[in-house]
Design a protein around this motif. Structure first.
Motif, PDB file in Angstrom:
ATOM      1  N   VAL A  61       0.578  -1.211   0.318  1.00  0.00           N
ATOM      2  CA  VAL A  61      -0.169  -0.016  -0.305  1.00  0.00           C
ATOM      3  C   VAL A  61       0.825   1.406   0.087  1.00  0.00           C
ATOM      4  CG1 VAL A  61      -1.639   1.172   1.444  1.00  0.00           C
ATOM      5  CG2 VAL A  61      -2.209  -1.195   0.419  1.00  0.00           C
ATOM      6  N   GLN A  62       2.013   0.998   0.610  1.00  0.00           N
ATOM      7  CA  GLN A  62       2.703   2.791   1.773  1.00  0.00           C
ATOM      8  C   GLN A  62       3.119   2.466  -0.653  1.00  0.00           C
ATOM      9  OE1 GLN A  62       5.101   1.630   4.400  1.00  0.00           O
ATOM     10  NE2 GLN A  62       3.662   2.581   5.559  1.00  0.00           N
ATOM     11  N   THR A  63       3.518   1.577  -1.512  1.00  0.00           N
ATOM     12  CA  THR A  63       4.458   1.907  -2.183  1.00  0.00           C
ATOM     13  C   THR A  63       3.670   2.382  -3.948  1.00  0.00           C
ATOM     14  OG1 THR A  63       4.993  -0.524  -2.734  1.00  0.00           O
ATOM     15  CG2 THR A  63       6.121   1.013  -1.569  1.00  0.00           C
ATOM     16  N   LEU A  64       2.605   2.128  -3.438  1.00  0.00           N
ATOM     17  CA  LEU A  64       1.347   2.336  -4.737  1.00  0.00           C
ATOM     18  C   LEU A  64       1.523   3.768  -5.027  1.00  0.00           C
ATOM     19  CD1 LEU A  64      -2.271   0.387  -3.803  1.00  0.00           C
ATOM     20  CD2 LEU A  64       0.218  -0.260  -5.404  1.00  0.00           C
ATOM     21  N   SER A  65       1.344   3.733  -6.183  1.00  0.00           N
ATOM     22  CA  SER A  65       0.716   5.412  -6.535  1.00  0.00           C
ATOM     23  C   SER A  65      -0.323   5.392  -6.454  1.00  0.00           C
ATOM     24  CB  SER A  65       1.073   5.209  -8.736  1.00  0.00           C
ATOM     25  OG  SER A  65      -0.862   4.495  -9.333  1.00  0.00           O
ATOM     26  N   GLN A  66      -0.796   7.041  -7.089  1.00  0.00           N
ATOM     27  CA  GLN A  66      -1.465   8.070  -6.120  1.00  0.00           C
ATOM     28  C   GLN A  66      -3.267   7.030  -6.744  1.00  0.00           C
ATOM     29  OE1 GLN A  66      -2.055   9.082  -3.442  1.00  0.00           O
ATOM     30  NE2 GLN A  66      -0.072  10.575  -2.406  1.00  0.00           N
ATOM     31  N   GLU A  67      -2.531   7.320  -7.896  1.00  0.00           N
ATOM     32  CA  GLU A  67      -3.304   6.628  -9.014  1.00  0.00           C
ATOM     33  C   GLU A  67      -4.108   5.899  -8.441  1.00  0.00           C
ATOM     34  OE1 GLU A  67      -0.255   7.338 -10.191  1.00  0.00           O
ATOM     35  OE2 GLU A  67      -0.847   9.486 -10.942  1.00  0.00           O
ATOM     36  N   LYS A  68      -3.613   4.072  -8.573  1.00  0.00           N
ATOM     37  CA  LYS A  68      -4.149   2.763  -7.643  1.00  0.00           C
ATOM     38  C   LYS A  68      -4.372   3.039  -6.465  1.00  0.00           C
ATOM     39  CE  LYS A  68      -0.131   0.623 -10.725  1.00  0.00           C
ATOM     40  NZ  LYS A  68       0.784  -0.148 -11.278  1.00  0.00           N
ATOM     41  N   LEU A  69      -3.965   3.829  -5.547  1.00  0.00           N
ATOM     42  CA  LEU A  69      -4.417   3.887  -4.086  1.00  0.00           C
ATOM     43  C   LEU A  69      -5.480   4.199  -4.403  1.00  0.00           C
ATOM     44  CD1 LEU A  69      -3.623   3.893  -1.371  1.00  0.00           C
ATOM     45  CD2 LEU A  69      -2.779   6.052  -1.119  1.00  0.00           C
ATOM     46  N   VAL A  70      -6.219   5.981  -5.439  1.00  0.00           N
ATOM     47  CA  VAL A  70      -7.328   6.143  -5.438  1.00  0.00           C
ATOM     48  C   VAL A  70      -7.786   4.909  -6.171  1.00  0.00           C
ATOM     49  CG1 VAL A  70      -8.892   7.162  -6.783  1.00  0.00           C
ATOM     50  CG2 VAL A  70      -6.804   8.356  -5.536  1.00  0.00           C
ATOM     51  N   LEU A  71      -8.338   4.090  -7.439  1.00  0.00           N
ATOM     52  CA  LEU A  71      -8.672   3.383  -7.953  1.00  0.00           C
ATOM     53  C   LEU A  71      -8.559   1.528  -6.405  1.00  0.00           C
ATOM     54  CD1 LEU A  71      -9.667   2.856 -10.953  1.00  0.00           C
ATOM     55  CD2 LEU A  71      -7.563   0.955 -10.644  1.00  0.00           C
ATOM     56  N   MET A  72      -7.938   1.527  -6.006  1.00  0.00           N
ATOM     57  CA  MET A  72      -8.320   0.198  -4.835  1.00  0.00           C
ATOM     58  C   MET A  72      -8.961   1.495  -3.842  1.00  0.00           C
ATOM     59  SD  MET A  72      -5.233  -1.348  -2.821  1.00  0.00           S
ATOM     60  CE  MET A  72      -4.971  -0.325  -1.214  1.00  0.00           C
ATOM     61  N   LEU A  73      -9.190   2.337  -3.259  1.00  0.00           N
ATOM     62  CA  LEU A  73     -10.316   3.223  -2.247  1.00  0.00           C
ATOM     63  C   LEU A  73     -11.395   2.993  -3.208  1.00  0.00           C
ATOM     64  CD1 LEU A  73      -8.547   5.791  -0.912  1.00  0.00           C
ATOM     65  CD2 LEU A  73      -9.301   3.597  -0.003  1.00  0.00           C
ATOM     66  N   TYR A  74     -12.007   2.996  -3.998  1.00  0.00           N
ATOM     67  CA  TYR A  74     -13.226   2.353  -4.951  1.00  0.00           C
ATOM     68  C   TYR A  74     -13.523   1.316  -4.949  1.00  0.00           C
ATOM     69  CZ  TYR A  74     -12.967   7.598  -7.022  1.00  0.00           C
ATOM     70  OH  TYR A  74     -13.487   9.008  -7.169  1.00  0.00           O
ATOM     71  N   ASP A  75     -13.041   0.305  -5.536  1.00  0.00           N
ATOM     72  CA  ASP A  75     -12.904  -0.881  -4.877  1.00  0.00           C
ATOM     73  C   ASP A  75     -13.331  -1.268  -3.400  1.00  0.00           C
ATOM     74  OD1 ASP A  75     -12.384  -1.217  -7.964  1.00  0.00           O
ATOM     75  OD2 ASP A  75     -10.311  -1.637  -7.392  1.00  0.00           O
ATOM     76  N   GLY A  76     -12.600  -0.791  -2.392  1.00  0.00           N
ATOM     77  CA  GLY A  76     -12.833  -0.857  -1.272  1.00  0.00           C
ATOM     78  C   GLY A  76     -14.075  -0.353  -1.431  1.00  0.00           C
ATOM     79  N   ALA A  77     -15.017   0.450  -0.988  1.00  0.00           N
ATOM     80  CA  ALA A  77     -16.144   1.445  -0.607  1.00  0.00           C
ATOM     81  C   ALA A  77     -17.230   0.425  -1.879  1.00  0.00           C
ATOM     82  CB  ALA A  77     -15.500   2.269  -1.420  1.00  0.00           C
ATOM     83  N   LEU A  78     -16.306  -0.341  -3.214  1.00  0.00           N
ATOM     84  CA  LEU A  78     -17.963  -0.849  -4.059  1.00  0.00           C
ATOM     85  C   LEU A  78     -18.017  -2.278  -3.582  1.00  0.00           C
ATOM     86  CD1 LEU A  78     -17.205  -0.132  -7.598  1.00  0.00           C
ATOM     87  CD2 LEU A  78     -19.000   0.509  -6.583  1.00  0.00           C
ATOM     88  N   ARG A  79     -16.496  -2.623  -3.038  1.00  0.00           N
ATOM     89  CA  ARG A  79     -16.374  -4.129  -2.506  1.00  0.00           C
ATOM     90  C   ARG A  79     -17.164  -4.461  -0.909  1.00  0.00           C
ATOM     91  NH1 ARG A  79     -11.695  -4.911  -1.332  1.00  0.00           N
ATOM     92  NH2 ARG A  79     -11.465  -4.720   0.718  1.00  0.00           N
TER      93      ARG A  79
END
Length: 138
Positions: free
Chosen positions: A15-33
């Motif tokens: 998580v700490q090494t993710l790009s900002q773009e991927k981190l936001v995408l991951m947050l959207y995916d988590g909220a959807l899940r």
């Protein structure tokens, strides 16, 4: 505080090494899940489970709001308002146990996620430094 679980250390580093773009995408995916899990729990009349899942989706929306760079202007302000709307809508959905309201938030989240993914893809498929250099020379 040291992390003794190797899997937890790996996940934290990931998580700490993710790009900002991927981190936001991951947050959207988590909220959807978590919204999907909340809906599934509602269908089973597991209201405690629904509450837990929807609260986690709300936490993600809060995280998106807190970390939004509001200095970039109107787009950021509008995105903040949209996150705030979704957060409040999920709170009401949780109180009313409304699957329809959760689905409305999911539809918005999915559109944002897809748009973000496409914008990131477009951004990474272009070499803007080259284009700027070409504009200066040409």
């Amino acid at each position: 505080m040291s992390i003794t679980d190797p899997y937890q250390a790996y996940r934290q580093n990931q998580v700490q090494t993710l790009s900002q773009e991927k981190l936001v995408l991951m947050l959207y995916d988590g909220a959807l899940r978590f919204c999907r899990q909340g809906l599934a729990a509602m269908e089973k009349k597991d209201y405690a489970g629904a509450n837990g899942s929807l609260c986690r989706a709300q936490d993600i929306l809060s995280e998106l709001m807190v970390n939004l760079n509001r200095d970039v202007g109107e787009i950021a302000d509008n995105l903040y308002k949209l996150y705030d709307f979704m957060y409040r809508h999920l709170v009401q959905a949780n109180v009313k146990k409304s699957a329809v309201m959760v689905q409305e938030v999911m539809d918005l989240l999915q559109q944002l996620r897809d748009t973000w993914e496409e914008a990131t893809r477009i951004y990474h498929s272009h070499d803007y430094r080259t284009r700027v250099g070409m504009n200066r020379q040409g």
